[in-house]
Write an enzyme that holds these catalytic residues in place. Sequence first.
Site, PDB file in Angstrom:
ATOM      1  N   ARG A 161      42.724 -45.470 -23.603  1.00 38.26           N
ATOM      2  CA  ARG A 161      41.996 -43.949 -24.004  1.00 38.26           C
ATOM      3  C   ARG A 161      40.468 -43.703 -22.920  1.00 38.26           C
ATOM      4  O   ARG A 161      40.023 -44.845 -22.696  1.00 38.26           O
ATOM      5  CB  ARG A 161      41.704 -43.785 -25.245  1.00 38.26           C
ATOM      6  CG  ARG A 161      42.805 -43.745 -26.409  1.00 38.26           C
ATOM      7  CD  ARG A 161      42.749 -43.426 -27.754  1.00 38.26           C
ATOM      8  NE  ARG A 161      42.172 -42.033 -27.697  1.00 38.26           N
ATOM      9  CZ  ARG A 161      41.883 -41.819 -28.866  1.00 38.26           C
ATOM     10  NH1 ARG A 161      41.772 -42.412 -29.925  1.00 38.26           N
ATOM     11  NH2 ARG A 161      41.045 -40.391 -29.228  1.00 38.26           N
TER      12      ARG A 161
ATOM     13  N   ASP B  91      42.467 -32.446 -34.835  1.00 40.72           N
ATOM     14  CA  ASP B  91      43.335 -33.511 -35.157  1.00 40.72           C
ATOM     15  C   ASP B  91      44.590 -33.154 -36.055  1.00 40.72           C
ATOM     16  O   ASP B  91      45.492 -33.838 -36.361  1.00 40.72           O
ATOM     17  CB  ASP B  91      42.511 -34.589 -36.045  1.00 40.72           C
ATOM     18  CG  ASP B  91      41.439 -35.331 -35.312  1.00 40.72           C
ATOM     19  OD1 ASP B  91      41.656 -35.438 -34.280  1.00 40.72           O
ATOM     20  OD2 ASP B  91      40.342 -35.833 -35.891  1.00 40.72           O
TER      21      ASP B  91
ATOM     22  N   LYS C   8      44.745 -38.503 -27.016  1.00 46.19           N
ATOM     23  CA  LYS C   8      44.591 -38.844 -28.559  1.00 46.19           C
ATOM     24  C   LYS C   8      45.038 -40.259 -29.002  1.00 46.19           C
ATOM     25  O   LYS C   8      45.424 -40.997 -27.797  1.00 46.19           O
ATOM     26  CB  LYS C   8      44.803 -37.757 -29.654  1.00 46.19           C
ATOM     27  CG  LYS C   8      43.960 -36.671 -29.704  1.00 46.19           C
ATOM     28  CD  LYS C   8      42.674 -36.599 -30.104  1.00 46.19           C
ATOM     29  CE  LYS C   8      41.623 -35.486 -29.770  1.00 46.19           C
ATOM     30  NZ  LYS C   8      40.138 -36.079 -29.982  1.00 46.19           N
TER      31      LYS C   8
ATOM     32  N   ARG D 195      48.824 -39.880 -37.292  1.00 48.85           N
ATOM     33  CA  ARG D 195      49.133 -38.429 -37.562  1.00 48.85           C
ATOM     34  C   ARG D 195      50.561 -38.044 -37.343  1.00 48.85           C
ATOM     35  O   ARG D 195      51.019 -37.237 -37.692  1.00 48.85           O
ATOM     36  CB  ARG D 195      48.107 -37.792 -36.812  1.00 48.85           C
ATOM     37  CG  ARG D 195      46.728 -38.270 -37.078  1.00 48.85           C
ATOM     38  CD  ARG D 195      45.457 -37.048 -37.201  1.00 48.85           C
ATOM     39  NE  ARG D 195      44.271 -37.398 -37.449  1.00 48.85           N
ATOM     40  CZ  ARG D 195      43.516 -37.842 -38.309  1.00 48.85           C
ATOM     41  NH1 ARG D 195      44.152 -37.729 -39.545  1.00 48.85           N
ATOM     42  NH2 ARG D 195      42.393 -38.242 -38.485  1.00 48.85           N
TER      43      ARG D 195
END
Length: 737
Positions: free
Chosen positions: A425, A619, A646, A691
């Site tokens: 990231r 998110d 993300k 997620r």
Amino acid sequence: MNDKNNKVVLIVGLGMIGGSIACGLKKAKPERRIIACDRDAQALQNAIDDGVIAECGELSALCPQADIIILAVPPLTVCELLPEVLKHMKSTAIITDVASVKSHIFTSSAQFSEEALAKFVPAHPIAGSEQSGYAAAVDDLFENRNVILTPHSGNSTDSVATINGLWRELGANVLGMTRVRHDEVLAATSHLPHLLAYAIVDVLLKQEQSEDIFRYAAGGFADFSRLASSDAKMWSDIFVANSAAVEKVLDDYIQSLLDFKKAIQKKEHVKLQESFETAKQTREKFISQHFKPKKQEEMISNKLSFSVQPGGQVAGTIRVAGDKSISHRSIILASIADGITRVTGFLEGEDALNTVAAFREMGVTIVGPENGELTIYGVGKNGLQAPRKPLYMGNSGTAMRLLAGLLAAQSFNSELTGDESLMERPMNRVAGPLRSMGANIDTGDSGTPPLAIRGSKLQGFTYEMPIASAQVKSCLLLAGLYAEGETKILEPAPCRDHTERMLQGFGYKVAVDAEEGSSAVSGGAELKATEIDVPADISSAAFFLVAAAITPGSDLTLQHVGVNPTRIGVINILREMGASIESSNERLVGGEPVADLRVRYQPLKGIVISEAEIPLAIDEFPVLFVAAACAEGETLLHGAEELRVKESDRIDAMAQGLKKLGVVVETFDDGIRIVGGDMGGGAVDSFGDHRIAMAFTVAGLRSESPIDIANCANVATSFPNFVELASEVGMRVSALK
Ligand code: S3P
């Protein structure tokens, strides 16, 4: 004569543990004065001859000299010695112990006053062996071993920090627990096995011809009975001192033996085999995780998958896990505050627990979490200690970026690493502006972790963020706490403001100008400990908001959800799509707005998502895409390129999965178009993104056939009890290892 860092240490009881403390402390700082008393004159003489202790004598004579008094004696002897120690010690001295039981001192008949107990910081090193006596002492016994502190409300942060520092010097990892929890855990993991070892020797001893039996006893007996060679006085003390907790776990054990006995009598071969197999796997997992630590990156197993049966219901009243953003921040700010902070509602997920571990590694004593409760003994803004190893932030971009800001301003160097996903990231978004403040940070190739940080003096500045990122803003504000002058951050659009709110809760002035879109702090002030009640995470609630919004007949209430205006994009977007979401019981908890949300099914329609909502729902898009797939018409999102960096590339990950389920999807660099319609089933991949895994679980409520979701282990980073709660409300999900 004794400066702050050269305290006189008195060790009462120079056995294996006391002796090892003495040897280790002497090795760490040869000039330190260590004195000791023990009934064994030979042990004392040997320690003097070894150059480990400088003086020995009677307790009453040595006590007045000492700054730190360590009672390295059995648990009941701690109670016996305390009155004499309290009588003779200096008023500034601190007492600690090493006993394997922690509650009994507080319930002892000796009835120590609160004032007396304030000087006593209990500790328990999880080290040692069946050996005893000074002859078995070694200087590295505690290196890399856990030591549990069980400080109490009467202890000052300074005394806790002193005892923490002592164990740190011995190379230990200092953990914190409440004394009640400590005694329960130790009863099960240490005291019970010792009792069983004593018992098996006793059983064999009482057999006829026991001599003969022992002659034939082989490795199994030797392995199992090793603990029966432990010190008899010590262990009889432990069982008496911890009788209630031991009795409870002993009852469970007796029941288990009775169950095994029954299965053996009935010759239930399969049942026995299954139990043994489960025990074998459990033990092997425990040994590989705790005894042969692999590189931490390898420990995150992505083997877990979810199997979701189509259909199901969504009804009931639940409270989802604590807010991840607020949980991270509670540890960070409480650690650098002056005083003791109590946190409730804390998210016990892997990400936040890695943050706890990082601050423990920097010398902060943190008790818990136990049922979402933590007590943090703040070390003050300049009290963090240099970490002895790279700080592992797991899957968490938030933790890495926020810590980068804090660590850039310390007087020591540090390194931040993470798991496979985090190591990919972008970190230049924080490294760049931090360098403008004077920070000294190296990233890996292409601006990714690890971050090598050399602590520097920072200069306040004004920074216009190119993206609306709360992580970048928070990172720079944390750096700004230490910088000279003002640090002012301008955001292109409102993004979550938990750092600003919490800083104010800790008594730190933050100048927020909503019109300008700026937040500013000036360096130099201090943070004062406070109480924090972490609301339920709206990002976790989002899975249930969508679940209820897409499922005919649903009626779900989510309690105590954080509804900070910078986080409610998911509610705004769902309402615009036609969802029925009622908010009630709205209140402010520790500076954060909280409400109960009731969601009932109503058909959804596709919309064009406003770009202004993106940072407010950053998110929640994976599960919003599922809502879009269940809506009538098409949903269009642009301006959301952030979703590509993300925990996974969330535009691609969701598009791939939705296409597998037969949904019509088109992707853009900065967004997605989803055409609502029927959803089939199939195998999808979460790409290790928590997620994505949870979003596809929700999709199962409207899919026509089962959905298998691969790589779901990281759900534990943000929502450890997701499968249980989802099942509780009527979703048909099971986790498969
Ligand atoms: C977070 C900010 C957001 C969010 C992340 C948590 C925070 O990231 O995606 O999960 O706690 O500050 P960005 O600020 O980078 O958008």
